[in-house]
Design an enzyme around this catalytic site. Sequence first.
Site, PDB file in Angstrom:
ATOM      1  N   ASN A  82      -5.029 -15.046 -36.402  1.00 54.38           N
ATOM      2  CA  ASN A  82      -5.279 -16.239 -37.206  1.00 54.38           C
ATOM      3  C   ASN A  82      -3.919 -16.923 -37.399  1.00 54.38           C
ATOM      4  OD1 ASN A  82      -5.839 -18.137 -39.139  1.00 54.38           O
ATOM      5  ND2 ASN A  82      -6.852 -16.731 -40.562  1.00 54.38           N
TER       6      ASN A  82
ATOM      7  N   ARG B 286      -8.964 -17.216 -34.325  1.00 51.48           N
ATOM      8  CA  ARG B 286      -9.648 -18.101 -35.260  1.00 51.48           C
ATOM      9  C   ARG B 286      -9.193 -19.538 -34.963  1.00 51.48           C
ATOM     10  NH1 ARG B 286      -8.061 -19.945 -41.188  1.00 51.48           N
ATOM     11  NH2 ARG B 286      -9.980 -21.020 -41.658  1.00 51.48           N
TER      12      ARG B 286
ATOM     13  N   HIS C 253     -15.622 -22.551 -43.251  1.00 54.42           N
ATOM     14  CA  HIS C 253     -15.948 -21.170 -43.667  1.00 54.42           C
ATOM     15  C   HIS C 253     -17.165 -20.635 -42.921  1.00 54.42           C
ATOM     16  CE1 HIS C 253     -14.126 -22.212 -47.886  1.00 54.42           C
ATOM     17  NE2 HIS C 253     -13.220 -21.570 -47.166  1.00 54.42           N
TER      18      HIS C 253
ATOM     19  N   HIS D  78     -19.253 -18.980 -50.797  1.00 52.41           N
ATOM     20  CA  HIS D  78     -17.899 -18.502 -50.469  1.00 52.41           C
ATOM     21  C   HIS D  78     -16.971 -19.120 -51.504  1.00 52.41           C
ATOM     22  CE1 HIS D  78     -14.603 -17.440 -47.508  1.00 52.41           C
ATOM     23  NE2 HIS D  78     -13.993 -18.261 -48.349  1.00 52.41           N
TER      24      HIS D  78
ATOM     25  N   ASN E 264      -9.810 -19.568 -52.759  1.00 50.34           N
ATOM     26  CA  ASN E 264      -8.972 -20.730 -53.081  1.00 50.34           C
ATOM     27  C   ASN E 264      -9.703 -22.001 -52.690  1.00 50.34           C
ATOM     28  OD1 ASN E 264      -6.574 -19.888 -54.291  1.00 50.34           O
ATOM     29  ND2 ASN E 264      -5.899 -19.008 -52.342  1.00 50.34           N
ATOM     30  N   GLY E 265     -10.283 -21.956 -51.473  1.00 47.48           N
ATOM     31  CA  GLY E 265     -11.211 -22.995 -51.040  1.00 47.48           C
ATOM     32  C   GLY E 265     -12.610 -22.431 -51.213  1.00 47.48           C
TER      33      GLY E 265
ATOM     34  N   ARG F 170      -8.230 -28.293 -54.877  1.00 46.30           N
ATOM     35  CA  ARG F 170      -8.886 -29.463 -54.245  1.00 46.30           C
ATOM     36  C   ARG F 170      -9.960 -30.014 -55.173  1.00 46.30           C
ATOM     37  NH1 ARG F 170     -10.311 -26.481 -48.734  1.00 46.30           N
ATOM     38  NH2 ARG F 170      -8.581 -25.055 -49.026  1.00 46.30           N
TER      39      ARG F 170
ATOM     40  N   PHE G 295      -8.152 -17.891 -60.637  1.00 41.48           N
ATOM     41  CA  PHE G 295      -9.201 -17.661 -61.631  1.00 41.48           C
ATOM     42  C   PHE G 295      -8.835 -16.548 -62.618  1.00 41.48           C
ATOM     43  CE2 PHE G 295     -13.022 -20.231 -60.602  1.00 41.48           C
ATOM     44  CZ  PHE G 295     -12.445 -20.986 -59.595  1.00 41.48           C
TER      45      PHE G 295
ATOM     46  N   GLU H  65     -14.298 -11.952 -41.894  1.00 41.17           N
ATOM     47  CA  GLU H  65     -14.268 -12.921 -40.797  1.00 41.17           C
ATOM     48  C   GLU H  65     -13.653 -12.309 -39.539  1.00 41.17           C
ATOM     49  OE1 GLU H  65     -12.676 -15.254 -44.040  1.00 41.17           O
ATOM     50  OE2 GLU H  65     -13.374 -17.054 -43.011  1.00 41.17           O
TER      51      GLU H  65
HETATM   52  P1  ADP Z   1      -8.426 -17.957 -49.574  1.00 43.10           P
HETATM   53  O1  ADP Z   1      -9.353 -19.102 -49.751  1.00 43.10           O
HETATM   54  O2  ADP Z   1      -6.976 -18.338 -49.658  1.00 43.10           O
HETATM   55  O3  ADP Z   1      -8.768 -17.038 -48.406  1.00 43.10           O
HETATM   56  P2  ADP Z   1      -9.322 -15.775 -51.247  1.00 43.10           P
HETATM   57  O4  ADP Z   1     -10.717 -15.713 -50.750  1.00 43.10           O
HETATM   58  O5  ADP Z   1      -8.413 -14.633 -50.961  1.00 43.10           O
HETATM   59  O6  ADP Z   1      -8.612 -17.120 -50.878  1.00 43.10           O
HETATM   60  O7  ADP Z   1      -9.397 -15.985 -52.824  1.00 43.10           O
HETATM   61  C1  ADP Z   1      -8.218 -16.084 -53.587  1.00 43.10           C
HETATM   62  C2  ADP Z   1      -8.598 -16.328 -55.030  1.00 43.10           C
HETATM   63  O8  ADP Z   1      -9.411 -15.248 -55.504  1.00 43.10           O
HETATM   64  C3  ADP Z   1      -7.410 -16.333 -55.982  1.00 43.10           C
HETATM   65  O9  ADP Z   1      -6.846 -17.602 -56.100  1.00 43.10           O
HETATM   66  C4  ADP Z   1      -8.050 -15.940 -57.288  1.00 43.10           C
HETATM   67  O10 ADP Z   1      -8.422 -17.110 -57.959  1.00 43.10           O
HETATM   68  C5  ADP Z   1      -9.304 -15.200 -56.923  1.00 43.10           C
HETATM   69  N1  ADP Z   1      -9.277 -13.804 -57.380  1.00 43.10           N
HETATM   70  C6  ADP Z   1      -8.754 -12.724 -56.782  1.00 43.10           C
HETATM   71  N2  ADP Z   1      -8.922 -11.631 -57.546  1.00 43.10           N
HETATM   72  C7  ADP Z   1      -9.579 -12.021 -58.663  1.00 43.10           C
HETATM   73  C8  ADP Z   1     -10.065 -11.374 -59.846  1.00 43.10           C
HETATM   74  N3  ADP Z   1      -9.894 -10.075 -60.036  1.00 43.10           N
HETATM   75  N4  ADP Z   1     -10.682 -12.124 -60.764  1.00 43.10           N
HETATM   76  C9  ADP Z   1     -10.849 -13.440 -60.598  1.00 43.10           C
HETATM   77  N5  ADP Z   1     -10.433 -14.109 -59.503  1.00 43.10           N
HETATM   78  C10 ADP Z   1      -9.806 -13.418 -58.555  1.00 43.10           C
END
Ligand code: ADP
Length: 398
Positions: free
Chosen positions: A7, A92, A181, A209, A212-213, A242, A285, A385
């Site tokens: 990726n 990817r 996604h 999904h 972050n996004g 976003r 979060f 993925e």
């Molecule tokens: P990306 O879209 O970059 O692949 P991820 O799917 O890894 O992102 O998600 C990242 C987000 O997951 C972090 O910004 C955070 O907000 C959230 N996150 C991770 N662990 C926790 C948790 N224990 N409780 C709440 N939110 C979490």
Amino acid sequence: MKILVINAGSSSLKYQLIDMETEQLMAKGLCERIGIDGHLKHSPLVGGKPVFDEDISLPTHSEAIAAVIEKLTSAEYGVVASMKEIDAVGHRVVHGGEKFASSVLINDEVMAALEECTPFAPLHNPANITGINACKAVMGDVPMVAVFDTAFHQTMPGKAFMYAIPYEYYKNDGIRRYGFHGTSHRYVSSRCAELMGKPIEELKIISCHMGNGSSIAAINGGKCVDTSMGFTPLVGLPMGTRCGDLDNGVVQFLMNKYGYSIDEMLNILNKKSGVLGVSGVSSDFRDLDKAADEGNERAALALDMFHYWVAKVAGSYVAAMNGVDAIVFTAGVGENSKSTRAAICEYFGYLGVKVDEAANSKRGEDVMISTPDSPVKVFVIPTNEELVIARDTRDIVG
Ligand code: ADP
């Protein structure tokens, strides 16, 4: 068969080596700051070898791939004896436009088509192409497959993917909803059908999904029929940074009032908006939960907005599919935040959804979090993925 999954981003490159006999992850890692200085973290997961985590010079993606291969095959950190043991590479690729509705073996014609899709993903596709070229330079003739974020959504009907603007912008310029996604939505929906013990062809699934996004997909009979991201990944739900859906008039108003250039405006909508923009606290979060618990009203508002939007979009997909059998939560927030899942499920009372609190407290595994008597099932399914990319690569190369 051993498959390397790549990726590639503009200055980073994530990888996994997967043994497809057992689907065991053999090693994974991340090259960062490519073209700046360089750092490689390589984690062997079989054979008891140590982790490599050091700054190394990575002037281009080719040096990064060469460093990855060197680590995968080295006596000290390696998991295979030589590069010959790597049978294929799965890449990817973010945008496949309307050309690619499924994964594809990479050849010169495909490379030309990827270039044609670049205007749709000007930040991502060039990095993906660079990664493919770097692999070719280092690994020679090893077969390579491209797996697209957009491909799964290509089954959407015109009524879902068209924008109500003059038709020629679709016909001449390809302006439409593409969605992103897709690899994640595909993985969790097929896993959901497995967990329910039913053919996916008989199921209506809404996949959320949330990372972050964030995006939601409506999957009827295994085919995506609608999704919340659009021509770009900026729309749909409010996300970490976003904005999600926004009246275009706001863009005009703010640009006129503050004299923003279009790049400045898009930077605000991409990087300074979402739950970060509303809360003023964080895009993460975990930070928002903590701040809201401590009484920060804007953090609480940002979380409320996120829950409301997930429920509202998912509800529109219940209407679009005339029903739903299962709702799936995945990605960073979906997999880890039980409070977010519980708050969203509050809105699903009209579907008869009841949350099993003990199940909702589990972490890191596939789990049904609805009670057995809930007519609509709710699952948490950690996304994978890379495994989808490796499986597609095996199926196409094999
Ligand atoms: P990306 O879209 O970059 O692949 P991820 O799917 O890894 O992102 O998600 C990242 C987000 O997951 C972090 O910004 C955070 O907000 C959230 N996150 C991770 N662990 C926790 C948790 N224990 N409780 C709440 N939110 C979490």
